[in-house]
Design a protein around this motif. Structure first.
Motif, PDB file in Angstrom:
ATOM      1  N   ARG A 164      -0.950   7.867  -0.940  1.00 39.23           N
ATOM      2  CA  ARG A 164       0.120   8.860  -0.970  1.00 39.23           C
ATOM      3  C   ARG A 164       1.482   8.166  -1.020  1.00 39.23           C
ATOM      4  O   ARG A 164       1.773   7.328  -0.167  1.00 39.23           O
ATOM      5  CB  ARG A 164       0.050   9.757   0.249  1.00 39.23           C
ATOM      6  CG  ARG A 164      -1.213  10.603   0.356  1.00 39.23           C
ATOM      7  CD  ARG A 164      -1.187  11.428   1.624  1.00 39.23           C
ATOM      8  NE  ARG A 164      -1.111  10.578   2.813  1.00 39.23           N
ATOM      9  CZ  ARG A 164      -0.715  10.975   4.008  1.00 39.23           C
ATOM     10  NH1 ARG A 164      -0.307  12.225   4.203  1.00 39.23           N
ATOM     11  NH2 ARG A 164      -0.694  10.137   5.024  1.00 39.23           N
ATOM     12  N   PRO A 165       2.323   8.493  -1.976  1.00 35.55           N
ATOM     13  CA  PRO A 165       3.629   7.843  -2.045  1.00 35.55           C
ATOM     14  C   PRO A 165       4.625   8.457  -1.071  1.00 35.55           C
ATOM     15  O   PRO A 165       4.426   9.564  -0.556  1.00 35.55           O
ATOM     16  CB  PRO A 165       4.065   8.123  -3.488  1.00 35.55           C
ATOM     17  CG  PRO A 165       3.457   9.467  -3.784  1.00 35.55           C
ATOM     18  CD  PRO A 165       2.105   9.438  -3.079  1.00 35.55           C
ATOM     19  N   VAL A 166       5.681   7.723  -0.841  1.00 34.43           N
ATOM     20  CA  VAL A 166       6.895   8.265  -0.240  1.00 34.43           C
ATOM     21  C   VAL A 166       7.804   8.644  -1.404  1.00 34.43           C
ATOM     22  O   VAL A 166       7.902   7.909  -2.388  1.00 34.43           O
ATOM     23  CB  VAL A 166       7.594   7.219   0.647  1.00 34.43           C
ATOM     24  CG1 VAL A 166       8.968   7.718   1.105  1.00 34.43           C
ATOM     25  CG2 VAL A 166       6.729   6.852   1.832  1.00 34.43           C
ATOM     26  N   ILE A 167       8.456   9.786  -1.319  1.00 37.11           N
ATOM     27  CA  ILE A 167       9.399  10.189  -2.361  1.00 37.11           C
ATOM     28  C   ILE A 167      10.793  10.273  -1.756  1.00 37.11           C
ATOM     29  O   ILE A 167      11.000  10.922  -0.733  1.00 37.11           O
ATOM     30  CB  ILE A 167       9.009  11.533  -2.995  1.00 37.11           C
ATOM     31  CG1 ILE A 167       7.629  11.418  -3.659  1.00 37.11           C
ATOM     32  CG2 ILE A 167      10.057  11.955  -4.026  1.00 37.11           C
ATOM     33  CD1 ILE A 167       7.147  12.703  -4.294  1.00 37.11           C
TER      34      ILE A 167
ATOM     35  N   VAL B  78       4.143   9.514 -12.588  1.00 35.76           N
ATOM     36  CA  VAL B  78       4.254   8.231 -11.891  1.00 35.76           C
ATOM     37  C   VAL B  78       3.300   8.190 -10.698  1.00 35.76           C
ATOM     38  O   VAL B  78       2.564   7.225 -10.508  1.00 35.76           O
ATOM     39  CB  VAL B  78       5.706   8.000 -11.428  1.00 35.76           C
ATOM     40  CG1 VAL B  78       5.822   6.662 -10.700  1.00 35.76           C
ATOM     41  CG2 VAL B  78       6.669   8.046 -12.618  1.00 35.76           C
ATOM     42  N   ALA B  79       3.276   9.255  -9.911  1.00 38.44           N
ATOM     43  CA  ALA B  79       2.513   9.257  -8.658  1.00 38.44           C
ATOM     44  C   ALA B  79       1.013   9.114  -8.886  1.00 38.44           C
ATOM     45  O   ALA B  79       0.314   8.518  -8.049  1.00 38.44           O
ATOM     46  CB  ALA B  79       2.802  10.528  -7.872  1.00 38.44           C
ATOM     47  N   ARG B  80       0.502   9.634  -9.979  1.00 38.20           N
ATOM     48  CA  ARG B  80      -0.949   9.563 -10.175  1.00 38.20           C
ATOM     49  C   ARG B  80      -1.448   8.162 -10.525  1.00 38.20           C
ATOM     50  O   ARG B  80      -2.659   7.939 -10.591  1.00 38.20           O
ATOM     51  CB  ARG B  80      -1.408  10.570 -11.220  1.00 38.20           C
ATOM     52  CG  ARG B  80      -0.851  10.430 -12.606  1.00 38.20           C
ATOM     53  CD  ARG B  80      -1.486  11.487 -13.511  1.00 38.20           C
ATOM     54  NE  ARG B  80      -0.898  11.558 -14.827  1.00 38.20           N
ATOM     55  CZ  ARG B  80      -0.167  12.582 -15.265  1.00 38.20           C
ATOM     56  NH1 ARG B  80       0.075  13.618 -14.469  1.00 38.20           N
ATOM     57  NH2 ARG B  80       0.325  12.590 -16.492  1.00 38.20           N
ATOM     58  N   ARG B  81      -0.553   7.210 -10.668  1.00 38.08           N
ATOM     59  CA  ARG B  81      -0.946   5.814 -10.863  1.00 38.08           C
ATOM     60  C   ARG B  81      -1.461   5.188  -9.575  1.00 38.08           C
ATOM     61  O   ARG B  81      -2.125   4.155  -9.602  1.00 38.08           O
ATOM     62  CB  ARG B  81       0.247   4.999 -11.358  1.00 38.08           C
ATOM     63  CG  ARG B  81       0.788   5.407 -12.710  1.00 38.08           C
ATOM     64  CD  ARG B  81       2.101   4.692 -13.002  1.00 38.08           C
ATOM     65  NE  ARG B  81       1.948   3.249 -12.981  1.00 38.08           N
ATOM     66  CZ  ARG B  81       1.643   2.501 -14.032  1.00 38.08           C
ATOM     67  NH1 ARG B  81       1.449   3.091 -15.211  1.00 38.08           N
ATOM     68  NH2 ARG B  81       1.541   1.196 -13.940  1.00 38.08           N
ATOM     69  N   PHE B  82      -1.145   5.811  -8.429  1.00 35.96           N
ATOM     70  CA  PHE B  82      -1.397   5.183  -7.145  1.00 35.96           C
ATOM     71  C   PHE B  82      -2.613   5.787  -6.452  1.00 35.96           C
ATOM     72  O   PHE B  82      -2.894   6.976  -6.595  1.00 35.96           O
ATOM     73  CB  PHE B  82      -0.165   5.326  -6.242  1.00 35.96           C
ATOM     74  CG  PHE B  82       1.116   4.891  -6.901  1.00 35.96           C
ATOM     75  CD1 PHE B  82       1.240   3.625  -7.441  1.00 35.96           C
ATOM     76  CD2 PHE B  82       2.191   5.758  -6.996  1.00 35.96           C
ATOM     77  CE1 PHE B  82       2.418   3.223  -8.066  1.00 35.96           C
ATOM     78  CE2 PHE B  82       3.369   5.379  -7.609  1.00 35.96           C
ATOM     79  CZ  PHE B  82       3.476   4.110  -8.154  1.00 35.96           C
ATOM     80  N   ASP B  83      -3.276   4.956  -5.661  1.00 40.57           N
ATOM     81  CA  ASP B  83      -4.445   5.407  -4.905  1.00 40.57           C
ATOM     82  C   ASP B  83      -4.072   5.888  -3.509  1.00 40.57           C
ATOM     83  O   ASP B  83      -4.939   6.399  -2.786  1.00 40.57           O
ATOM     84  CB  ASP B  83      -5.468   4.267  -4.781  1.00 40.57           C
ATOM     85  CG  ASP B  83      -6.056   3.871  -6.123  1.00 40.57           C
ATOM     86  OD1 ASP B  83      -6.178   4.752  -7.001  1.00 40.57           O
ATOM     87  OD2 ASP B  83      -6.377   2.674  -6.298  1.00 40.57           O
TER      88      ASP B  83
ATOM     89  N   GLN C 210       0.804  -1.209   0.000  1.00 40.14           N
ATOM     90  CA  GLN C 210       0.000   0.000   0.000  1.00 40.14           C
ATOM     91  C   GLN C 210       0.845   1.269   0.000  1.00 40.14           C
ATOM     92  O   GLN C 210       0.311   2.365  -0.108  1.00 40.14           O
ATOM     93  CB  GLN C 210      -0.932  -0.010   1.222  1.00 40.14           C
ATOM     94  CG  GLN C 210      -1.890  -1.191   1.234  1.00 40.14           C
ATOM     95  CD  GLN C 210      -2.704  -1.257   2.514  1.00 40.14           C
ATOM     96  OE1 GLN C 210      -2.699  -0.306   3.289  1.00 40.14           O
ATOM     97  NE2 GLN C 210      -3.388  -2.357   2.728  1.00 40.14           N
ATOM     98  N   THR C 211       2.170   1.141   0.101  1.00 44.32           N
ATOM     99  CA  THR C 211       3.028   2.322   0.176  1.00 44.32           C
ATOM    100  C   THR C 211       4.028   2.320  -0.976  1.00 44.32           C
ATOM    101  O   THR C 211       5.115   1.749  -0.853  1.00 44.32           O
ATOM    102  CB  THR C 211       3.779   2.371   1.518  1.00 44.32           C
ATOM    103  OG1 THR C 211       2.841   2.270   2.591  1.00 44.32           O
ATOM    104  CG2 THR C 211       4.553   3.679   1.652  1.00 44.32           C
ATOM    105  N   PRO C 212       3.698   2.932  -2.092  1.00 44.29           N
ATOM    106  CA  PRO C 212       4.683   3.055  -3.172  1.00 44.29           C
ATOM    107  C   PRO C 212       5.767   4.036  -2.787  1.00 44.29           C
ATOM    108  O   PRO C 212       5.517   5.045  -2.127  1.00 44.29           O
ATOM    109  CB  PRO C 212       3.850   3.574  -4.348  1.00 44.29           C
ATOM    110  CG  PRO C 212       2.684   4.267  -3.718  1.00 44.29           C
ATOM    111  CD  PRO C 212       2.394   3.525  -2.441  1.00 44.29           C
ATOM    112  N   LEU C 213       6.975   3.734  -3.196  1.00 48.08           N
ATOM    113  CA  LEU C 213       8.119   4.585  -2.929  1.00 48.08           C
ATOM    114  C   LEU C 213       8.711   4.992  -4.279  1.00 48.08           C
ATOM    115  O   LEU C 213       9.099   4.144  -5.070  1.00 48.08           O
ATOM    116  CB  LEU C 213       9.144   3.820  -2.078  1.00 48.08           C
ATOM    117  CG  LEU C 213      10.258   4.602  -1.401  1.00 48.08           C
ATOM    118  CD1 LEU C 213      10.797   3.818  -0.201  1.00 48.08           C
ATOM    119  CD2 LEU C 213      11.387   4.884  -2.370  1.00 48.08           C
ATOM    120  N   ILE C 214       8.732   6.299  -4.551  1.00 47.38           N
ATOM    121  CA  ILE C 214       9.212   6.823  -5.824  1.00 47.38           C
ATOM    122  C   ILE C 214      10.612   7.394  -5.640  1.00 47.38           C
ATOM    123  O   ILE C 214      10.830   8.254  -4.778  1.00 47.38           O
ATOM    124  CB  ILE C 214       8.272   7.913  -6.369  1.00 47.38           C
ATOM    125  CG1 ILE C 214       6.863   7.350  -6.571  1.00 47.38           C
ATOM    126  CG2 ILE C 214       8.809   8.486  -7.681  1.00 47.38           C
ATOM    127  CD1 ILE C 214       5.840   8.398  -6.965  1.00 47.38           C
TER     128      ILE C 214
END
Length: 274
Positions: A107-110, A100-105, A36-40
């Motif tokens: 909030r990402p970590v950057i 990239v970030a708008r692919r996720f539902d 649940q936590t994407p990291l960019i």
């Protein structure tokens, strides 16, 4: 997150995010919550996704869904004509992050390096971000840092990549000769506008809008984004500040990179667990 997982057991893939080539790292087995936590990861000037190989593997082994982007105009992302590259601003990289970030539902970590660090600050001032880790970042004008008079001969033509000795002074302090030569061979030309913005500190960020947890890491040997500049940025944001005494500008590479990656991912885990 389990930061002790083996980095050898990492799944690798690639995809296109609206013209941005992204390298994707995941662990073979990880808890569902980690998904649940994407990291960019956002690279810096003259670099591309290759500089994140060590860090990305550590982040993925800790259970994160890791997405390493390439700015437009390099390494498989949408091509740019030389004239278009010359006009590119660091602020344009915030748009690359957004693709990239708008692919996720969620909030990402950057996690961002150098020029990418300023782009990440600009992005985070306008979008929801879970946490922001800035590694030897370029700082905004409101820090008031001393300018670095890096020569820029022509604002209408691409800048660099710098020759080996210059590249080592700018990017690769603390690396041995073989490492510095290898990574210099991977550098690509940059926008002179971006180089100017990154050394004369011309872009501002609304600090009041960066309310997420922020980590700033400086290298004591760094002459491009000096430690005092990183410390001033940490003061501006009320961020956590760490100094790496044996590293220069590129804390992503060379001896100690894996350990630094582990420290970064541990900090991220602490923030997300609160």
């Amino acid at each position: 997150m389990n930061a002790s997982s083996s980095t050898a057991d990492i799944h690798y893939g690639e995809y296109d995010a609206d013209g941005i080539r992204v390298e994707h790292f995941t662990a073979a087995s990880k808890p569902d919550a980690a998904r649940q936590t994407p990291l960019i990861c956002v690279h810096g000037g003259c670099h591309a996704s290759w500089c994140w190989q060590e860090h990305a593997a550590v982040y993925a082994a800790a259970g994160y869904d890791v997405h390493v982007l390439n700015w437009r105009g390099r390494n498989g992302s949408t091509a740019l004509a030389d004239a278009d590259l010359a006009r590119m601003s660091i602020a344009d990289v915030a748009e690359d992050i957004g693709r990239v970030a708008r692919r996720f539902d969620v909030r990402p970590v950057i996690v961002a390096h150098s020029m990418g660090g300023l782009a990440a600050q600009l992005y985070a001032s306008a979008h929801d971000v879970s946490a922001l880790a800035l590694l030897t970042p370029v700082v905004p004008s409101n820090v008031g840092a001393q300018q670095i008079p890096l020569p820029i001969e022509d604002m209408d033509s691409q800048w660099g990549p710098p020759p080996a000795e210059v590249a080592r002074q700018l990017f690769f302090q603390g690396l041995d000769d073989a490492q510095a030569a290898h990574f210099q061979s991977l550098l690509v030309p940059e926008s002179p506008r971006r180089v100017y913005e990154a050394t004369r500190w011309t872009l501002a960020v609304d600090a009041a809008k960066l309310t997420m947890p922020i980590l700033i890491v400086s290298g004591a040997l760094d002459g491009l984004t000096p430690p005092e500049t990183g410390a001033a940025l940490a003061k501006l944001y009320g961020a956590t500040y760490r100094l790496e005494p044996e590293h220069g500008h590129n804390v992503l590479l060379g001896s100690g990179a894996t350990r630094i990656a582990g420290d970064v991912v541990a900090w991220i885990g602490d923030q997300l667990s609160r």
